[in-house]
Design a protein around this motif. Sequence first.
Motif, PDB file in Angstrom:
ATOM      1  N   ASN A   1       3.520 -19.632 -21.584  1.00 35.15           N
ATOM      2  CA  ASN A   1       4.048 -20.722 -22.394  1.00 35.15           C
ATOM      3  C   ASN A   1       2.910 -21.492 -23.046  1.00 35.15           C
ATOM      4  N   TYR A   2       3.153 -21.986 -24.243  1.00 31.02           N
ATOM      5  CA  TYR A   2       2.086 -22.634 -25.003  1.00 31.02           C
ATOM      6  C   TYR A   2       2.680 -23.652 -25.972  1.00 31.02           C
ATOM      7  N   THR A   3       1.823 -24.547 -26.413  1.00 25.35           N
ATOM      8  CA  THR A   3       2.126 -25.398 -27.566  1.00 25.35           C
ATOM      9  C   THR A   3       0.925 -25.310 -28.502  1.00 25.35           C
TER      10      THR A   3
ATOM     11  N   ASN B   1      -2.125 -17.909 -17.873  1.00 21.57           N
ATOM     12  CA  ASN B   1      -3.526 -18.093 -18.263  1.00 21.57           C
ATOM     13  C   ASN B   1      -3.882 -17.345 -19.543  1.00 21.57           C
ATOM     14  N   LEU B   2      -4.791 -17.933 -20.282  1.00 16.62           N
ATOM     15  CA  LEU B   2      -5.327 -17.318 -21.487  1.00 16.62           C
ATOM     16  C   LEU B   2      -6.847 -17.408 -21.449  1.00 16.62           C
ATOM     17  N   TRP B   3      -7.513 -16.265 -21.572  1.00 14.14           N
ATOM     18  CA  TRP B   3      -8.968 -16.211 -21.699  1.00 14.14           C
ATOM     19  C   TRP B   3      -9.305 -15.750 -23.107  1.00 14.14           C
ATOM     20  N   ILE B   4     -10.341 -16.354 -23.679  1.00 15.94           N
ATOM     21  CA  ILE B   4     -10.703 -16.045 -25.066  1.00 15.94           C
ATOM     22  C   ILE B   4     -12.209 -15.852 -25.177  1.00 15.94           C
ATOM     23  N   VAL B   5     -12.603 -14.749 -25.773  1.00 18.44           N
ATOM     24  CA  VAL B   5     -13.979 -14.548 -26.233  1.00 18.44           C
ATOM     25  C   VAL B   5     -13.909 -14.594 -27.763  1.00 18.44           C
ATOM     26  N   PRO B   6     -14.299 -15.704 -28.379  1.00 14.25           N
ATOM     27  CA  PRO B   6     -14.050 -15.856 -29.820  1.00 14.25           C
ATOM     28  C   PRO B   6     -15.022 -15.103 -30.711  1.00 14.25           C
ATOM     29  N   ASN B   7     -16.224 -14.819 -30.227  1.00 12.12           N
ATOM     30  CA  ASN B   7     -17.289 -14.342 -31.121  1.00 12.12           C
ATOM     31  C   ASN B   7     -18.194 -13.353 -30.392  1.00 12.12           C
ATOM     32  N   LEU B   8     -17.636 -12.226 -30.001  1.00  8.61           N
ATOM     33  CA  LEU B   8     -18.354 -11.286 -29.143  1.00  8.61           C
ATOM     34  C   LEU B   8     -19.684 -10.843 -29.750  1.00  8.61           C
ATOM     35  N   ASN B   9     -19.688 -10.524 -31.030  1.00  4.20           N
ATOM     36  CA  ASN B   9     -20.872  -9.975 -31.687  1.00  4.20           C
ATOM     37  C   ASN B   9     -21.453 -11.016 -32.639  1.00  4.20           C
ATOM     38  N   GLN B  10     -22.036 -12.079 -32.061  1.00  8.27           N
ATOM     39  CA  GLN B  10     -22.442 -13.231 -32.858  1.00  8.27           C
ATOM     40  C   GLN B  10     -23.478 -12.886 -33.923  1.00  8.27           C
ATOM     41  N   ALA B  11     -24.448 -12.056 -33.587  1.00  9.24           N
ATOM     42  CA  ALA B  11     -25.501 -11.729 -34.547  1.00  9.24           C
ATOM     43  C   ALA B  11     -24.929 -11.003 -35.757  1.00  9.24           C
ATOM     44  N   SER B  12     -23.939 -10.154 -35.555  1.00 15.88           N
ATOM     45  CA  SER B  12     -23.330  -9.435 -36.672  1.00 15.88           C
ATOM     46  C   SER B  12     -22.403 -10.340 -37.479  1.00 15.88           C
ATOM     47  N   ILE B  13     -21.793 -11.318 -36.827  1.00 18.38           N
ATOM     48  CA  ILE B  13     -20.895 -12.239 -37.530  1.00 18.38           C
ATOM     49  C   ILE B  13     -21.645 -13.024 -38.587  1.00 18.38           C
ATOM     50  N   ILE B  14     -22.776 -13.642 -38.236  1.00 16.34           N
ATOM     51  CA  ILE B  14     -23.471 -14.465 -39.234  1.00 16.34           C
ATOM     52  C   ILE B  14     -24.122 -13.617 -40.317  1.00 16.34           C
TER      53      ILE B  14
ATOM     54  N   ASN C   1      -1.474 -15.707 -11.670  1.00 12.17           N
ATOM     55  CA  ASN C   1      -2.718 -15.031 -12.014  1.00 12.17           C
ATOM     56  C   ASN C   1      -2.577 -14.191 -13.283  1.00 12.17           C
ATOM     57  N   THR C   2      -1.388 -14.175 -13.877  1.00  9.33           N
ATOM     58  CA  THR C   2      -1.192 -13.424 -15.121  1.00  9.33           C
ATOM     59  C   THR C   2      -2.101 -13.981 -16.206  1.00  9.33           C
ATOM     60  N   THR C   3      -2.941 -13.123 -16.783  1.00 10.56           N
ATOM     61  CA  THR C   3      -3.957 -13.581 -17.739  1.00 10.56           C
ATOM     62  C   THR C   3      -4.027 -12.644 -18.928  1.00 10.56           C
ATOM     63  N   LEU C   4      -3.931 -13.237 -20.118  1.00 11.35           N
ATOM     64  CA  LEU C   4      -4.164 -12.520 -21.364  1.00 11.35           C
ATOM     65  C   LEU C   4      -5.599 -12.764 -21.800  1.00 11.35           C
TER      66      LEU C   4
ATOM     67  N   GLN D   1     -19.602 -16.068 -24.679  1.00  9.85           N
ATOM     68  CA  GLN D   1     -18.883 -17.295 -24.346  1.00  9.85           C
ATOM     69  C   GLN D   1     -17.435 -16.941 -24.010  1.00  9.85           C
ATOM     70  N   LEU D   2     -17.017 -17.274 -22.811  1.00 13.43           N
ATOM     71  CA  LEU D   2     -15.654 -17.027 -22.359  1.00 13.43           C
ATOM     72  C   LEU D   2     -14.961 -18.360 -22.134  1.00 13.43           C
ATOM     73  N   ILE D   3     -13.869 -18.569 -22.827  1.00 10.24           N
ATOM     74  CA  ILE D   3     -13.085 -19.795 -22.717  1.00 10.24           C
ATOM     75  C   ILE D   3     -11.845 -19.501 -21.889  1.00 10.24           C
ATOM     76  N   LYS D   4     -11.634 -20.313 -20.867  1.00  9.51           N
ATOM     77  CA  LYS D   4     -10.498 -20.100 -19.976  1.00  9.51           C
ATOM     78  C   LYS D   4      -9.540 -21.283 -20.064  1.00  9.51           C
ATOM     79  N   LYS D   5      -8.291 -20.989 -20.376  1.00 12.05           N
ATOM     80  CA  LYS D   5      -7.215 -21.982 -20.346  1.00 12.05           C
ATOM     81  C   LYS D   5      -6.269 -21.536 -19.232  1.00 12.05           C
ATOM     82  N   GLU D   6      -6.329 -22.231 -18.103  1.00 15.88           N
ATOM     83  CA  GLU D   6      -5.679 -21.726 -16.897  1.00 15.88           C
ATOM     84  C   GLU D   6      -4.711 -22.735 -16.290  1.00 15.88           C
ATOM     85  N   ASN D   7      -3.745 -22.200 -15.555  1.00 19.14           N
ATOM     86  CA  ASN D   7      -2.779 -22.991 -14.804  1.00 19.14           C
ATOM     87  C   ASN D   7      -2.662 -22.409 -13.401  1.00 19.14           C
ATOM     88  N   PRO D   8      -2.263 -23.214 -12.431  1.00 21.71           N
ATOM     89  CA  PRO D   8      -2.207 -22.726 -11.042  1.00 21.71           C
ATOM     90  C   PRO D   8      -0.955 -21.932 -10.699  1.00 21.71           C
ATOM     91  N   ASP D   9      -0.052 -21.731 -11.682  1.00 22.76           N
ATOM     92  CA  ASP D   9       1.244 -21.131 -11.356  1.00 22.76           C
ATOM     93  C   ASP D   9       1.218 -19.616 -11.258  1.00 22.76           C
TER      94      ASP D   9
END
Length: 428
Positions: free
Chosen positions: A246-248, A63-76, A30-33, A20-28
């Motif tokens: 920038n973030y809040t 922009n900020l991209w997040i993969v919160p739980n890469l190894n889901q089977a090992s997490i649980i 292409n810089t992405t963490l 699961q990849l979550i993208k929080k993006e803005n049009p200003d």
Amino acid sequence: MFKILFLLCLFFSSIFANIQLIKKENPDSNTTLLVIGGIHGNEPGGYFSASILATHYTITSKNLWIVPNLNQASIINNKRGIHGDMNRKFAKIAQDDKDKKIIKEIKNIILSKNVSLVLNLHDGHGFYRLKNQGSIFNPNAWGQTCVIDQCTLNANQEFGNLDNIASTVKNNINKKLLKKHHSFNVKNTQTKYDDEAMQLSLTYFAVTNDKPAFAIETSKNLSTLSQKVFYQLMAIEEFMKIMHINYTRDFSFNEQEIAKIIKNYGTLKINGNILLNLSDIKKSLSFIPIKSKGNVLEFSHLLGNFKKVRGNYVVYVGNKKLTTLKPQYFKMAANCHKSFDIIVDGKEISVPKASEFFVNDDFKVLQNKGYRVNIIGYHAKGHVDESGIKINRKDLNKRYSVDKSNKIYRVEFYKNDEFCSMNMVHFR
């Protein structure tokens, strides 16, 4: 078999086959963490931080991209890696390795042209120190470090001075420590020359492909999960400042507020007709009316998941086991009402199916032709249908409450002995 969905409304979410990849993006820009949590399933500081970053932060520039739980089977399973160490599979991987598809997908994400910098979140043993100060504080420890594989990338890479960036992050974190001995350091593994194991890692894969990458390691020896998340989020914010992202956030940045967020496990909706609040749920609930197969689970929490054990469904958020659902199989009724009328404290209200309603004194579900009501924890002789009966809290057996505080009870609706929906009544 259950299908799992994650309810995400505030941002764009891409669900690959395995990631699961979550993208929080803005049009200003292409810089992405890119922030990755959960490569090791027994390091909750990383994946709870990534989850909070995804749900409680708003990105207002870049922009900020997040993969919160890469190894889901090992997490649980609260294991480093149930199929071996996932962070040692980036240089080569066997064709039959069960992590192969995940590794392929995360590599493609890392190599995306938009990704400017990669953070891999970990919890590490001890507290890293340049000089040996005992079994916890020593050069072999990993905790409380910003880890780099080498000092620099090529001169044209905007964030290629890894050592300078890591040092800036470290220095700024050390101005805001909860305790003096929590201090951060930079750990340069000099991977190309000195660390064969790290040559197989995610960050080294990134830097060898000219992508600036860092590992943030909070200490497993910190006393609470909230402390680990506190430092992870602080480090991430420092990286965002360096990248001019920038973030809040919707909470005050302190350990107490973070602890509250961690303990909010959200809700679980089953088949669109059962809603369970997971934050104060009992360790076990019996006779949950579901289908024998083809059920759909919707977790509001990014880290929500389950596994089937001896016919029961064990529910998790991250590595935290919350409850075991013991099913009772029913056929689902068709064309059920979308709401039901209930008199609450003397006032008639309409309550949507699979929702909650709150009561000070008493409630009464109004009779509805063709429907039967079962209030779990209430027993009245001679009543098959428990609609039309005024119920207060003392009428209910607390053994059947849904929550540990014994204030929440199930109100179930049936049509021709087929299950329609479940509502939750909260006594204040």
